[in-house]
Design a protein around this motif. Sequence first.
Motif, PDB file in Angstrom:
ATOM      1  N   THR A   1     -18.451 -15.555  23.417  1.00  0.00           N
ATOM      2  CA  THR A   1     -17.723 -16.341  24.406  1.00  0.00           C
ATOM      3  C   THR A   1     -16.556 -15.556  24.981  1.00  0.00           C
TER       4      THR A   1
ATOM      5  N   LEU B   1     -10.412 -21.367  25.722  1.00  0.00           N
ATOM      6  CA  LEU B   1     -10.265 -22.688  25.106  1.00  0.00           C
ATOM      7  C   LEU B   1     -10.079 -22.629  23.590  1.00  0.00           C
TER       8      LEU B   1
ATOM      9  N   SER C   1     -14.240 -17.503  26.648  1.00  0.00           N
ATOM     10  CA  SER C   1     -13.366 -18.637  26.953  1.00  0.00           C
ATOM     11  C   SER C   1     -12.010 -18.564  26.247  1.00  0.00           C
TER      12      SER C   1
ATOM     13  N   MET D   1     -17.493 -26.457  25.870  1.00  0.00           N
ATOM     14  CA  MET D   1     -17.296 -25.196  26.572  1.00  0.00           C
ATOM     15  C   MET D   1     -18.371 -24.988  27.624  1.00  0.00           C
TER      16      MET D   1
END
Length: 265
Positions: A174, A178, A176, A138
């Motif tokens: 985070t 992902l 993100s 990441m």
Amino acid sequence: MRAHLVEAGLAGRIGTAREQSLRRYRLFAARDPRVLLGLEPDGDWTFGEVLRLMGRTCGVSDDPARTSGRDAIDPDRTVAALDAFAGRLAAAAARRAPVLLGTGHPHRLLGFYAALADALSAAGCPVLTPAYGRRIDMATRFGVRTRVLAYVRGVALMRETGVRGAPDEGGVHTHSPLPVRTALGAAAAAGGPLPELVIGDHGWVCGAGQLGVEAVGLADSDDPAPFVGAAEGRLSAVVPVDDTVRSVHYRPLARYVLKKASLYR
């Protein structure tokens, strides 16, 4: 609930800086992936349009000339959004739908989501934990770092590698998408079940909504992506709330939505 929101700083005058919110609205308008959280908006979403949307959905000032101070969230909008959030939980529980919960704020919001996971599991909803232990590279402020996808009380979070001790230690903040993409991909590769509802924040809800999975969650006034996702029909409910106060203050929110959803025991 309204009084608690204001007293705890979850709504009303909150800790989020106005400068931070306006900066992120501009970054969103410029399609900066750091603030899109996995969302790919259909509309152009200029800075002015983002600011007006956040005024309607959160209650922040939509005056671009107001550039400093602390932001504000309208507690009445928060309560209305909590009611809508509870409605989606009730609908999932009624059909015993598989659910996936994940947070980019493990130090603040893990307890909130864990209470929902416990209640949904007791109602017969499979609480999914796909890709447990999967390593994900990441992007961070310090370059690309490898994190580990873990689950604590049914809630997904990203951890530092090599962390020892309690399972929730080493959790990282985070934005993100992902992690949710990895979890959904692993569930599909295993032949299911796939979640019918994703509950969370940041990239967990925006990433899921972008992939066509129903998603609901919490978002601060400096995170426009979930609210744009809701405006475009990708997210079912987004609760405007300061996401950085002490974790204990989110417990009444969990009780409130579970009672509204007839899931509180």
